[in-house]
Design an enzyme around this catalytic site. Structure first.
Site, PDB file in Angstrom:
ATOM      1  N   GLU A  83      43.625  49.062  50.744  1.00 34.71           N
ATOM      2  CA  GLU A  83      43.096  50.264  50.127  1.00 34.71           C
ATOM      3  C   GLU A  83      42.754  51.343  50.705  1.00 34.71           C
ATOM      4  O   GLU A  83      43.005  52.587  50.256  1.00 34.71           O
ATOM      5  CB  GLU A  83      41.948  49.878  49.019  1.00 34.71           C
ATOM      6  CG  GLU A  83      42.139  48.913  47.971  1.00 34.71           C
ATOM      7  CD  GLU A  83      42.179  47.404  48.586  1.00 34.71           C
ATOM      8  OE1 GLU A  83      42.074  46.978  49.734  1.00 34.71           O
ATOM      9  OE2 GLU A  83      42.562  46.563  47.634  1.00 34.71           O
ATOM     10  N   HIS A 137      34.587  42.399  40.406  1.00 31.03           N
ATOM     11  CA  HIS A 137      35.749  42.862  39.573  1.00 31.03           C
ATOM     12  C   HIS A 137      35.203  43.543  38.417  1.00 31.03           C
ATOM     13  O   HIS A 137      36.017  43.542  37.234  1.00 31.03           O
ATOM     14  CB  HIS A 137      36.915  41.881  39.263  1.00 31.03           C
ATOM     15  CG  HIS A 137      37.375  41.467  40.751  1.00 31.03           C
ATOM     16  ND1 HIS A 137      36.820  40.388  41.731  1.00 31.03           N
ATOM     17  CD2 HIS A 137      38.593  41.429  41.173  1.00 31.03           C
ATOM     18  CE1 HIS A 137      37.593  40.241  42.513  1.00 31.03           C
ATOM     19  NE2 HIS A 137      38.772  41.023  41.992  1.00 31.03           N
TER      20      HIS A 137
END
Lengths: 332, 342
Positions: free
Chosen positions: A64, A133
């Site tokens: 990321e 998440h």
């Protein structure tokens, strides 16, 4: 002639926007984790790789920070990347590039460059994905000058705001609530944009202004429908952009209704509700207030796994109804 | 860049790479620029001491051959990302010292109009995408620039400078991996000056050489003596050729040394006076290059003296330019946060 309007899901609307952007401008490309043949974790990119190839629908390694940096570097040197984070929570891995580089590069270099990068963040709770998440981190990025941060709430806005983001010369962060991906709504064919920095009055009312973001817009509208039967007339303002915020629309609404409630899924403290409340307290609308401002935000906990606990963690329609009723009736 | 003619090249057949590859004029220009970097940083340091520059700065004195050697085979269209210790890279890529001084003085005539200072010095027109205050911050950005080059077929090569400290950042590993997977035209240049602030590479880094890490990303890892201009330039030349041919990235480890401390707050408690003295007296990159130029007959003492004088004039003019340039108006503090749109 008006463009043909169809019912599309929020995810389909985003996918269509990305396809249009790529058709219109060869500098536009998509990058992210598993966005190619897999179609993206939420099937937002879907089969775009078949139409545009692996160079323009570029699967990245699970990197990321590096991926965000590559997107920034490509944007600065002439490309128009749209970088998908698999989950918005993973922004935490890339904060360096987002906050120190993308947001500041134009400023640090005295205006010599622009950073036309778009980053998409599937956000929010409700999928049973638990604490890592399910977060809503938009206010984190909303705190950073140099970024633009948007939260489209409808398929129409999702498409139009993404196309506006791609055309924008500065970094635009799009927070997409995962539970909205399957929500359907009318979406015109072809190119159109919805301006960044402009709120939308989704329902007019006289008794109370609810400023809501993302999935809370629909919940506020559902609550307003119930409250209407009780004679409470709610105005729902969809903030749509949290940086730069459309202050005037909120101020004008509060001056009309004299009551303000902020509804958002992110943790209540130090969030968007605090900003909107403070903005109103500093504005000419303060004198119009008939009651204290109310914030309905997420609980001060991580998002739990258990579905009942998970629901209890973020504002639901009955919570909004109760809070709005108390606010209008002066119950403290 | 036009190099040495064939006849001249034949006469230099046994000399190190740069003396075969480049003309005498080009090589004298390198010496000029190495002096320019050295004197620029000395001038900046003096201005700081006199209170004309605030904040802090990270000087690369002692690393001039590395900056010049890496940039030697680059064209003006090629791009670099640089580091907090980036003054040398900026000058090597073609920046004017007067506009760099102006930036350090916080003036509107500076490269960043006084918004960036030493740590964000850039010269986008000459391909310098900017120094960076975050260790390793520029590495993925360079990979992104290389991705642009590949996608837009511009033929540009991108160099990412970073220090030994950055090789332990995640960004380094993520960026090298992506560049290798996508075979991008990028060169990773680790200027290993032995210390990440105070912590030696021996104490911070599990591998003996940072170039050893190239193996993990299937790219060539090349070690050069960063204080010998010819060695650095030769490695860079080969890496540029490889990048332009579409064969992918290279990691070059340029072993060097900074004569000064990490920044202005450094009390120098982690290395000995003897060590510093040894590098300054016996391995100074300018002295080494000057000696070679003299030995191989490219320049004489008079020529060297002329270069030193010309550099001194350019530095003095640059400082004067910075001093007399206007400061930005406080009312313009909000400029450049976003792109101004008509």
């Amino acid at each position: 002639m008006d463009a043909m309007v169809r019912e599309l899901s929020y995810a389909q609307a985003i996918q269509e926007a990305m396809a249009i952007a790529m058709d219109m401008d060869e500098r536009v490309f998509l990058m992210g984790e598993d966005i190619g043949v897999y179609g993206g974790a939420f099937q937002v990119t879907g089969d775009l790789v078949e139409r545009y190839g692996t160079d323009r629908v570029l699967d990245t390694p699970i990197s990321e920070l590096g991926g965000a940096g590559v997107a920034v570097g490509a944007a600065v040197t002439g490309m128009r990347p749209i970088f998908e984070f698999q989950f918005s929570d993973f922004a935490t891995l890339a904060m360096e590039q987002i906050v120190n580089q993308a947001a500041k590069m134009r400023f640090m270099l005295g205006g010599e460059v622009s950073v036309p990068v778009v980053m998409r963040f599937p956000a929010g709770s409700g999928t049973g994905a638990a604490a890592q998440h399910s977060q809503s981190l938009e206010a984190w990025l909303g705190h950073v000058p140099g970024l633009k941060v948007i939260q489209p709430a409808t398929p129409y806005d999702a498409k139009g705001m993404l196309l506006a983001a791609v055309a924008d010369p500065d970094p635009v962060m799009i927070f997409e609530h995962k539970l909205l991906y399957k929500a359907k709504g009318p979406v015109p064919e072809g190119y159109y944009t919805v301006p960044i920095g402009k709120a939308d009055i989704r329902r007019e009312g006289r008794d109370l202004t609810i400023v809501a973001t993302s999935i809370m817009v629909q919940k506020a509208l559902d609550a307003a429908a119930t409250l209407e039967a009780e004679g409470i007339d709610v105005e729902v303002v969809d903030l749509r952009t949290i940086r730069p915020m459309d202050k005037q629309t909120v101020i004008d609404s509060v001056k009309k209704t004299s009551r303000l409630m902020c509804v958002y899924e992110a943790v209540k403290t130090l969030g968007i509700g605090a900003e909107v409340s403070a903005m109103i307290a500093e504005s000419e609308a303060f004198d119009y207030l008939d009651a204290p401002i109310v914030r309905l935000g997420g609980a001060e906990t991580p998002i739990p796994y258990n579905p009942e606990l998970e629901k209890a963690t973020v504002p639901q329609v009955p919570d909004i109804i109760t809070a709005a009723r108390d606010l209008v009736k002066g119950v403290r | 860049m036009a190099g040495a003619s064939k006849a001249v090249a034949d006469s230099r057949a046994n000399l190190p790479f740069v003396y075969r590859q480049y003309s005498a004029e080009q090589l004298k220009q390198v010496l000029y620029k190495m002096y320019l970097i050295r004197r620029f940083e000395e001038g900046a340091e003096e201005s700081y001491t006199r209170g004309l520059i605030h904040g802090t700065m990270h000087l690369s004195i002692g690393q001039e051959a590395s900056a010049m050697g890496i940039c030697m085979p680059l064209g003006e269209d090629d791009q670099i990302t640089s580091t907090h210790r980036g003054h040398g890279h900026c000058i090597a890529k073609g920046a004017e010292v007067k506009r760099m001084f102006a930036e350090f003085f916080g003036k509107t005539t500076g490269y960043c109009k006084g918004r960036g200072g030493s740590m964000h010095i850039a010269d986008v027109a000459k391909g310098n995408l900017g120094a960076n205050g975050i260790v390793g911050g520029g590495i993925p950005i360079a990979v992104g620039a290389a991705l642009s080059s590949k996608m837009m077929k511009t033929g540009k090569v991108v160099v990412s400078f970073f220090g030994d400290g950055a090789n332990n950042e995640g960004a380094f590993h993520e960026a090298l991996n992506m560049a290798a997977v996508w075979k991008l035209p990028v060169i990773f240049v680790c200027e290993n000056n032995g210390y990440g602030m105070s912590t030696s590479t021996a104490r911070s880094t599990a591998v003996k050489n940072i170039a050893d890490r190239a193996a993990a990303y299937s790219m060539p890892g090349v070690i050069v003596n960063g204080n010998i201009f010819s060695e650095v330039a030769e490695a860079s030349y080969k890496a540029v050729e490889r990048a332009r041919a579409g064969e992918g990235p290279t990691l070059i480890e340029s072993k060097t040394y900074r004569h000064r401390g990490h920044s202005k707050s450094d009390r120098n408690r982690y290395r000995t006076k003897e060590e510093i003295e040894d590098w300054m007296s016996n391995r100074d990159p300018i002295t080494l290059f000057e000696n070679e130029l003299r030995e191989f007959g490219f320049i004489d003492d008079k020529g060297i003296e002329a270069i030193r004088e010309a550099v001194a004039r350019e530095i003095a003019d640059g400082i004067e330019f910075a001093k007399t340039s206007p400061s930005p108006d406080v009312s313009e503090t909000g400029n450049y946060v976003y792109t101004e749109q008509a």
